[in-house]
Design a protein around this motif. Structure first.
Motif: not given
Length: 330
Positions: A4, A6, A53, A57, A119, A121-122, A212, A281, A284-285, A291
């Motif tokens: 993913q 980004v 990444q 993941s 990163k 994957s979210s 994404g 987002f 992702v942050r 997280n």
């Protein structure tokens, strides 16, 4: 399981040169780029970011489902889930090996993950609240991964493409076992059916966002597709996922949680609503539901496994020393 990208790739190709011309010709003719071939720095950096990444993941992706191994409803389900989680660990190893061919060590990549610089994957920053979530992850998340990853078996970088062949075969098993869990629940008691629908309600939009950001907000699509690292854009892959998955949900008697979902007879595609890209987002942050828990778990596993790495290194050094001594003696 899941890539993913980004972040934007590092600029454009190197200045024109004979090496650049050879590289461009290979890309144009779909000739595989190998690790020892010359490649632009930007191509190398984009590949390293995407493959590492992807590897991260796979490793982080073990956590949501591993949480349910001890609570699986039967011995058969437990064994299948253990095999799946073990597969994900193997996928991570394949992909770290592929990324190492680009000149970065596995230790550097793992450090980037554990420090929060890299990163993953979210989708793995959402909690697995019930057994139905395990099935829904297999059905939706691994289903999305297959759509995303099958084209990667034909990507321009040889080590990545070859690693993806086995990964995709195993992901197909993962998707089937997930669908089987959801099917069993959907055909079960009213409580089980409600559990399956609740899991679909919670995982649908995160799965749709797995591909994404929309093409209009993705700065990497053009360059990655020109280099044939990616063969389809985020939105093209997302549309394939929706077109494939909606009929499956209908066959299960479950409802996709999208009031805007309709089938366009003219195009032969489903029209669907807009995901909450602000949520995407934020996750992702680093501000998603899990997280911090995911990174905390990976750091603990890394620290607790230090003695295994040290023992393996000591064994390798002793083995090498014995071989050297035997060679000298001969």
């Amino acid at each position: 399981m899941y890539t993913q990208l980004v972040d934007a790739p590092e600029g454009a190709s190197d200045a024109a040169s004979p090496e650049q011309a050879t590289f461009d010709d290979k890309i144009d003719r779909s000739i595989t780029i190998e690790a020892n071939d010359w490649m632009p720095d930007a191509y190398r950096k984009t590949l390293l970011r995407q493959i590492s990444q992807h590897a991260h993941s796979e490793i982080v992706g073990m956590l949501p489902e591993g949480n349910w191994i001890s609570r699986a409803p039967s011995l058969e389900r437990k064994l299948i889930l253990m095999a799946k989680v073990q597969d994900e660990a193997g996928h991570g190893l394949y992909l770290y090996s592929a990324a190492e061919t680009l000149g970065t060590s596995r230790d550097e990549m793992v450090d980037a993950l554990l420090s929060g610089r890299a990163k993953y994957s979210s989708i793995f920053n959402y909690p697995t609240l019930a057994w139905a979530d395990v099935g829904t992850i297999g059905w939706l998340v691994d289903g999305a991964a297959i759509i995303n990853q099958i084209p990667l078996t034909r990507c321009s970088y040889g080590p990545y493409a070859r690693a993806m062949v086995r990964v995709c075969k195993e992901e197909s098993f993962h998707q089937r076992q997930g669908f089987d869990i959801v099917k069993t629940l959907a055909e079960g008691s009213p409580e089980q059916r409600a559990m399956a629908q609740d899991a679909l309600n919670r995982w649908w939009w995160p799965a749709v966002m797995m591909f994404g950001p929309p093409d209009s907000q993705s700065q990497h699509n053009g360059t990655s597709m020109r280099w044939k690292i990616k063969l389809f854009s985020n939105d093209e892959l997302r549309q394939k996922f929706v077109d494939q998955t909606v009929p499956q949900a209908e066959a299960l008697g479950l409802t996709i949680p999208d009031p805007d979902l309709t089938f366009d007879e003219a195009t032969g595609h489903y029209v669907f609503g807009t995901p909450d890209w602000n949520e995407f987002f934020e996750v992702v942050r680093g501000n998603g539901p899990c997280n911090r828990d995911r990174l905390r778990a990976r750091r603990a596993a890394h620290d607790n496994g230090a003695w295994v790495r040290e023992a393996a290194l000591a064994h390798a050094e002793k083995t090498a020393a014995r071989k050297t001594a035997a060679t000298v003696a001969a």
